[in-house]
Design an enzyme around this catalytic site. Sequence first.
Site, PDB file in Angstrom:
ATOM      1  N   SER A 153       0.835  -1.203   0.000  1.00 52.06           N
ATOM      2  CA  SER A 153       0.000   0.000   0.000  1.00 52.06           C
ATOM      3  C   SER A 153       0.865   1.247   0.000  1.00 52.06           C
ATOM      4  CB  SER A 153      -0.848  -0.031   1.269  1.00 52.06           C
ATOM      5  OG  SER A 153      -1.421   1.228   1.503  1.00 52.06           O
ATOM      6  N   TYR A 158      -1.605  -1.223  10.791  1.00 53.88           N
ATOM      7  CA  TYR A 158      -1.908  -1.799   9.467  1.00 53.88           C
ATOM      8  C   TYR A 158      -0.747  -1.524   8.506  1.00 53.88           C
ATOM      9  CZ  TYR A 158      -3.566  -1.833   4.666  1.00 53.88           C
ATOM     10  OH  TYR A 158      -3.647  -2.038   3.315  1.00 53.88           O
ATOM     11  N   LYS A 162       2.285  -4.000   6.486  1.00 50.99           N
ATOM     12  CA  LYS A 162       2.679  -3.996   5.060  1.00 50.99           C
ATOM     13  C   LYS A 162       4.193  -3.808   4.944  1.00 50.99           C
ATOM     14  CE  LYS A 162      -1.363  -4.587   3.240  1.00 50.99           C
ATOM     15  NZ  LYS A 162      -1.689  -5.891   2.688  1.00 50.99           N
TER      16      LYS A 162
HETATM   17  P1  NAD Z   1     -10.953  -7.007   1.290  1.00 55.35           P
HETATM   18  O1  NAD Z   1     -11.107  -7.034   2.770  1.00 55.35           O
HETATM   19  O2  NAD Z   1     -12.132  -6.669   0.459  1.00 55.35           O
HETATM   20  O3  NAD Z   1     -10.373  -8.417   0.779  1.00 55.35           O
HETATM   21  C1  NAD Z   1      -9.537  -9.220   1.566  1.00 55.35           C
HETATM   22  C2  NAD Z   1     -10.084 -10.631   1.503  1.00 55.35           C
HETATM   23  O4  NAD Z   1      -9.239 -11.500   2.256  1.00 55.35           O
HETATM   24  C3  NAD Z   1     -11.487 -10.753   2.097  1.00 55.35           C
HETATM   25  O5  NAD Z   1     -12.313 -11.437   1.183  1.00 55.35           O
HETATM   26  C4  NAD Z   1     -11.286 -11.564   3.372  1.00 55.35           C
HETATM   27  O6  NAD Z   1     -12.404 -12.360   3.668  1.00 55.35           O
HETATM   28  C5  NAD Z   1     -10.046 -12.364   3.050  1.00 55.35           C
HETATM   29  N1  NAD Z   1      -9.203 -12.755   4.194  1.00 55.35           N
HETATM   30  C6  NAD Z   1      -8.694 -11.960   5.169  1.00 55.35           C
HETATM   31  N2  NAD Z   1      -7.917 -12.679   5.983  1.00 55.35           N
HETATM   32  C7  NAD Z   1      -7.921 -13.959   5.527  1.00 55.35           C
HETATM   33  C8  NAD Z   1      -7.300 -15.160   5.947  1.00 55.35           C
HETATM   34  N3  NAD Z   1      -6.514 -15.217   7.019  1.00 55.35           N
HETATM   35  N4  NAD Z   1      -7.528 -16.283   5.229  1.00 55.35           N
HETATM   36  C9  NAD Z   1      -8.330 -16.270   4.144  1.00 55.35           C
HETATM   37  N5  NAD Z   1      -8.943 -15.153   3.694  1.00 55.35           N
HETATM   38  C10 NAD Z   1      -8.736 -14.016   4.386  1.00 55.35           C
HETATM   39  O7  NAD Z   1      -9.745  -6.017   0.971  1.00 55.35           O
HETATM   40  P2  NAD Z   1      -9.291  -5.417  -0.429  1.00 55.35           P
HETATM   41  O8  NAD Z   1      -9.684  -3.988  -0.478  1.00 55.35           O
HETATM   42  O9  NAD Z   1      -9.681  -6.325  -1.518  1.00 55.35           O
HETATM   43  O10 NAD Z   1      -7.716  -5.434  -0.227  1.00 55.35           O
HETATM   44  C11 NAD Z   1      -6.941  -6.551  -0.643  1.00 55.35           C
HETATM   45  C12 NAD Z   1      -5.493  -6.352  -0.186  1.00 55.35           C
HETATM   46  O11 NAD Z   1      -5.006  -5.112  -0.714  1.00 55.35           O
HETATM   47  C13 NAD Z   1      -5.322  -6.263   1.323  1.00 55.35           C
HETATM   48  O12 NAD Z   1      -4.130  -6.914   1.667  1.00 55.35           O
HETATM   49  C14 NAD Z   1      -5.218  -4.771   1.570  1.00 55.35           C
HETATM   50  O13 NAD Z   1      -4.467  -4.502   2.726  1.00 55.35           O
HETATM   51  C15 NAD Z   1      -4.493  -4.302   0.325  1.00 55.35           C
HETATM   52  N6  NAD Z   1      -4.742  -2.881   0.007  1.00 55.35           N
HETATM   53  C16 NAD Z   1      -6.027  -2.442  -0.154  1.00 55.35           C
HETATM   54  C17 NAD Z   1      -6.267  -1.096  -0.425  1.00 55.35           C
HETATM   55  C18 NAD Z   1      -7.675  -0.581  -0.584  1.00 55.35           C
HETATM   56  O14 NAD Z   1      -7.870   0.638  -0.526  1.00 55.35           O
HETATM   57  N7  NAD Z   1      -8.671  -1.430  -0.827  1.00 55.35           N
HETATM   58  C19 NAD Z   1      -5.194  -0.193  -0.518  1.00 55.35           C
HETATM   59  C20 NAD Z   1      -3.901  -0.676  -0.376  1.00 55.35           C
HETATM   60  C21 NAD Z   1      -3.689  -2.033  -0.099  1.00 55.35           C
HETATM   61  N1  UFG Z   2     -12.094  11.637   3.782  1.00 54.57           N
HETATM   62  C1  UFG Z   2     -13.097  12.512   4.137  1.00 54.57           C
HETATM   63  N2  UFG Z   2     -14.246  11.995   4.646  1.00 54.57           N
HETATM   64  C2  UFG Z   2     -14.443  10.658   4.811  1.00 54.57           C
HETATM   65  C3  UFG Z   2     -13.412   9.774   4.435  1.00 54.57           C
HETATM   66  C4  UFG Z   2     -12.252  10.314   3.930  1.00 54.57           C
HETATM   67  O1  UFG Z   2     -12.963  13.731   4.017  1.00 54.57           O
HETATM   68  O2  UFG Z   2     -15.512  10.258   5.295  1.00 54.57           O
HETATM   69  C5  UFG Z   2     -10.858  12.205   3.188  1.00 54.57           C
HETATM   70  C6  UFG Z   2      -9.609  11.865   3.975  1.00 54.57           C
HETATM   71  O3  UFG Z   2      -9.407  12.816   4.989  1.00 54.57           O
HETATM   72  C7  UFG Z   2      -8.545  11.860   2.883  1.00 54.57           C
HETATM   73  C8  UFG Z   2      -9.292  11.382   1.648  1.00 54.57           C
HETATM   74  O4  UFG Z   2     -10.674  11.601   1.921  1.00 54.57           O
HETATM   75  O5  UFG Z   2      -8.112  13.182   2.653  1.00 54.57           O
HETATM   76  C9  UFG Z   2      -9.083   9.900   1.344  1.00 54.57           C
HETATM   77  O6  UFG Z   2      -9.382   9.145   2.505  1.00 54.57           O
HETATM   78  P1  UFG Z   2      -9.609   7.565   2.460  1.00 54.57           P
HETATM   79  O7  UFG Z   2      -9.937   7.124   3.845  1.00 54.57           O
HETATM   80  O8  UFG Z   2     -10.568   7.214   1.385  1.00 54.57           O
HETATM   81  O9  UFG Z   2      -8.200   7.016   1.984  1.00 54.57           O
HETATM   82  P2  UFG Z   2      -6.746   7.199   2.620  1.00 54.57           P
HETATM   83  O10 UFG Z   2      -5.919   7.888   1.587  1.00 54.57           O
HETATM   84  O11 UFG Z   2      -6.796   7.773   3.964  1.00 54.57           O
HETATM   85  O12 UFG Z   2      -6.284   5.688   2.807  1.00 54.57           O
HETATM   86  C10 UFG Z   2      -6.527   4.683   1.824  1.00 54.57           C
HETATM   87  C11 UFG Z   2      -6.693   3.327   2.526  1.00 54.57           C
HETATM   88  C12 UFG Z   2      -5.401   2.918   3.177  1.00 54.57           C
HETATM   89  C13 UFG Z   2      -4.321   2.929   2.140  1.00 54.57           C
HETATM   90  C14 UFG Z   2      -4.220   4.289   1.499  1.00 54.57           C
HETATM   91  C15 UFG Z   2      -3.179   4.283   0.415  1.00 54.57           C
HETATM   92  O13 UFG Z   2      -7.698   3.408   3.535  1.00 54.57           O
HETATM   93  O14 UFG Z   2      -5.525   1.601   3.673  1.00 54.57           O
HETATM   94  O15 UFG Z   2      -5.476   4.650   0.926  1.00 54.57           O
HETATM   95  O16 UFG Z   2      -3.398   3.226  -0.436  1.00 54.57           O
HETATM   96  F1  UFG Z   2      -3.159   2.627   2.747  1.00 54.57           F
END
Ligand code: NAD
Ligand code: UFG
Length: 330
Positions: A124, A148, A152
């Site tokens: 991330s 979190y 990573k």
């Molecule tokens: P998500 O929660 O929708 O998907 C994760 C999936 O993994 C879920 O379906 C959950 O049931 C499964 N899971 C969790 N722990 C498990 C375990 N121990 N065994 C088997 N299954 C398990 O999340 P996402 O948004 O799809 O994110 C996927 C990955 O990308 C994560 O590692 C997250 O940290 C990373 N990531 C997500 C974002 C974002 O904004 N969505 C940003 C940066 C990184």
């Molecule tokens: N924000 C609001 N109101 C809300 C939610 C968010 O104003 O209700 C603002 C935040 O302050 C920020 C922007 O919208 O300025 C984006 O916020 P998000 O929570 O959507 O996303 P972040 O950039 O904080 O974080 C996300 C994921 C993290 C990941 C990161 C980079 O939540 O897990 O992007 O990938 F690490």
Amino acid sequence: MKILVTGGTGFLGSHTVVELLNKENEVVIIDNFSNSKKEVLEKIKQITNKNFLFYEGDIRDKVLLKKIFTENKIETVIHFAGYKAVGESVTAPLKYYDNNLISTIYLLEAMKEANCKNIVFSSSATVYGKPKTLPIKEDFPLHTTNPYGTTKKMIEEILKDFSKANPDFSITILRYFNPIGAHPSGLIGENPNGVPNNLMPYIIKVATKELEYLNIFGNDYDTKDKTGVRDFIHVVDLAKGHSKACEKIEKGVHIYNLGSGKGYSVLELVSIFEKVTKIKIPYKIKKRREGDIAACYADPTLAYKKLNWKAEKSIEDMCKDAYLYAKKNK
Ligand code: NAD
Ligand code: UFG
């Protein structure tokens, strides 16, 4: 190619599975549904008209992992599974260290035993912390501000150490910026439980009248309109990045930013969402959210040069598709 997708029913995993199936890969999914729903499996089949194998369970179950690698000749693993809620990780850090770290260690052990040598890992942009300059390049220093993010960063370290001891492994670390949107079919998308923490899911709940107004966290940042700026990327583009990463097998550790390279502010996203959907999003300005940075966007050129990948969908597509999914799944 036969690819194991951990967390394959989650938000990013499900879209990636669709992309992999469309590219004629064989897919095996493991998920414990801790943050996803069983229906997603049917939806993936509906979109692709293709079959895949599914194992329900936890990757921390060594017996199950061994069974999967014995029953299937897996060539590549895409490792999405893990917990991802920043706020929860602050109140329940051990839950995060346990799931995110242990699952990765067990997975690497199982891969080594099965002689499966390619892994793509979900990292991330949070690992960059507060960058000194923008756009963010892969060689910027890492600094995390919550458990979190630290999981990573620690997994990235584990993968680097693992690579030194196992130089024949191909390890790709993808650092995602802010994935939003949904599949254009409206069948799969992001559906967080409870009140959303992230911006787009919150906007959606306001658009569908489940929440009254959006809280905008801070309008005193040093940005174009004083609200936070982020690099939003369409989830389908992100999924395509994974498909490209699987095609590029290269020994050692390779790190790529997956972002659009463009920064949009919170107010800009709200206004584009309103224009695309013709729905008014009422908002109130609140104080800054703790731990937030002013602006964050990627330099995605390395992914273009090495993976031949770049984000193609517009911010309008992201709003349109996210809303379509919400309407269809209300
Ligand atoms: P998500 O929660 O929708 O998907 C994760 C999936 O993994 C879920 O379906 C959950 O049931 C499964 N899971 C969790 N722990 C498990 C375990 N121990 N065994 C088997 N299954 C398990 O999340 P996402 O948004 O799809 O994110 C996927 C990955 O990308 C994560 O590692 C997250 O940290 C990373 N990531 C997500 C974002 C974002 O904004 N969505 C940003 C940066 C990184
Ligand atoms: N924000 C609001 N109101 C809300 C939610 C968010 O104003 O209700 C603002 C935040 O302050 C920020 C922007 O919208 O300025 C984006 O916020 P998000 O929570 O959507 O996303 P972040 O950039 O904080 O974080 C996300 C994921 C993290 C990941 C990161 C980079 O939540 O897990 O992007 O990938 F690490």
